[in-house]
Design an enzyme around this catalytic site. Structure first.
Site, PDB file in Angstrom:
ATOM      1  N   ASP A 126      33.935  43.191  33.847  1.00 34.42           N
ATOM      2  CA  ASP A 126      35.006  42.553  33.438  1.00 34.42           C
ATOM      3  C   ASP A 126      36.411  43.209  33.643  1.00 34.42           C
ATOM      4  OD1 ASP A 126      33.825  40.300  31.893  1.00 34.42           O
ATOM      5  OD2 ASP A 126      32.590  41.818  31.055  1.00 34.42           O
ATOM      6  N   CYS A 154      39.871  28.699  32.673  1.00 34.29           N
ATOM      7  CA  CYS A 154      39.139  29.370  33.464  1.00 34.29           C
ATOM      8  C   CYS A 154      38.132  28.553  34.319  1.00 34.29           C
ATOM      9  CB  CYS A 154      38.310  30.403  32.808  1.00 34.29           C
ATOM     10  SG  CYS A 154      39.162  31.921  31.804  1.00 34.29           S
ATOM     11  N   ASP A 163      38.862  41.159  28.234  1.00 35.26           N
ATOM     12  CA  ASP A 163      38.045  41.777  29.595  1.00 35.26           C
ATOM     13  C   ASP A 163      38.127  43.238  28.870  1.00 35.26           C
ATOM     14  OD1 ASP A 163      37.361  39.553  31.165  1.00 35.26           O
ATOM     15  OD2 ASP A 163      39.678  40.249  32.407  1.00 35.26           O
ATOM     16  N   HIS A 213      56.054  39.969  35.361  1.00 32.21           N
ATOM     17  CA  HIS A 213      56.594  39.581  36.909  1.00 32.21           C
ATOM     18  C   HIS A 213      56.576  38.116  36.734  1.00 32.21           C
ATOM     19  CE1 HIS A 213      57.389  39.641  40.939  1.00 32.21           C
ATOM     20  NE2 HIS A 213      56.300  38.799  41.346  1.00 32.21           N
TER      21      HIS A 213
END
Length: 329
Positions: free
Chosen positions: A51, A18, A91, A140
């Site tokens: 979040d 992050c 989250d 994906h």
């Protein structure tokens, strides 16, 4: 598989975890004109930078949606997958929800890194999803010059029992459910190859129990501590709630080895940008050093919950107050 492999994944990324987020101030400027997507069933949108998005579908059911991905934070592909999955699921927990399905998001330099490593990343994510009781189904992938991995996660919650970053009130204790400092250790790992098991254990630990215990304690305001650091996420919670906070530096727990990494100068650029962003909102007491501020601004990956309220069993690190800004003592 926590040892350092011969091929170091972190060497293929300009940042790690992050800490590679776009700086908070730049991001807020970029999305400033995109707020205001409201409606009777949009319970949480983009306005306060919470979040996850929350939409009510029935009186007793809300759907939560979030996505999170990042570049390698450790060299072990399996551990990177576990960390990224725990971070994405966080989250949903930070909103008081339960994840019900996740899909993978992968960028992979297919001509540079073996596909077998990507399989290990995905296996790590799948194992954490299984631990969380959240199916990981498909996803994906793209051919990307820099490896990236994460998840888009859908969760559910009771719309009347959400944890939100705009629900804080003055006079509440501030609880932190994980120690901080993993950003310092991740940066040291990237530069030296040293492996820090305490950091990996912290980043792969789910926030599910902490979220359930916060709800059981009657908490309504919380967020998780990730790339903007403890100070950045506390500032966002205070700003959204219209309150201030007092933070006790000595009460904030550190991951084993983090303070040694701080003394060694292993501070990421993301951490320094976090401090630059929040510094105008800080009031610093005597004895609080620049290193203390860098520690509190350390860019976390898959950090714990920051709760406006007391959750038994976790350290209280300060309290909320009327007014604005953050006082550090």
């Amino acid at each position: 598989m926590t040892g350092t492999p011969t091929l170091r994944l972190t060497s293929f990324a300009h940042g790690g975890g992050c800490a590679c987020k776009i700086p908070a101030g730049e991001l807020e400027d970029a999305v400033r004109g995109l707020v205001g997507q409201t409606g009777p069933d949009v319970l949480v949108g983009v306005d306060d930078g919470d979040d996850a998005a929350v939409v009510r579908v029935h009186d007793d059911l809300a759907v939560l949606s979030t996505a999170d991905f990042f570049t390698p934070v450790v060299d072990s592909p399996y551990d990177w997958g576990r960390i990224a999955a725990a971070n994405a699921l966080s989250d949903v927990y930070a909103m008081g929800g339960r994840p019900v399905v996740a899909i993978n998001q992968v960028g992979w330099p297919r001509g540079v890194l073996p596909m077998e490593l990507m399989t290990e990343v995905l296996r790590g994510g799948l194992d954490v999803g299984t631990q969380a009781g959240c199916p990981v189904i498909g996803g994906h992938t793209i051919d990307d010059p820099e490896p990236k991995y994460g998840m888009a996660v859908t969760g559910v919650a009771d719309p009347n029992r959400l944890l939100r970053n705009d629900a804080g009130v003055a006079g509440m204790p501030l609880t932190l459910t994980k120690p901080i400092g993993v950003g310092l250790l991740n940066n040291r790992h990237k530069q030296t190859g040293e492996v820090f098991e305490a950091a990996i254990a912290s980043m792969t630990a789910l926030n599910d129990v902490a979220a359930r215990e916060a709800l059981a304690a009657g908490v309504t305001a919380a967020t998780d501590v990730t790339g903007f650091g403890l100070l950045g996420h506390l500032h966002k919670l205070c700003r959204a709630s219209g309150i201030g906070a007092v933070l006790e530096r000595s009460a904030v727990p550190a991951v084993d080895g983090a303070l040694d990494a701080l003394a060694g100068g292993y501070v990421s650029g993301g951490t320094r940008r976090n401090l630059d962003w929040v510094r105008p909102h800080l009031s610093v007491g005597p004895g609080v050093t620049e290193d203390d501020l860098l520690f509190l601004a350390d860019a976390q990956t898959s950090g714990g919950l920051l709760v406006a309220g007391e959750v038994p069993g976790y350290p209280v690190i300060g309290h909320t107050v009327a007014g604005s800004g953050i006082r550090i003592s």
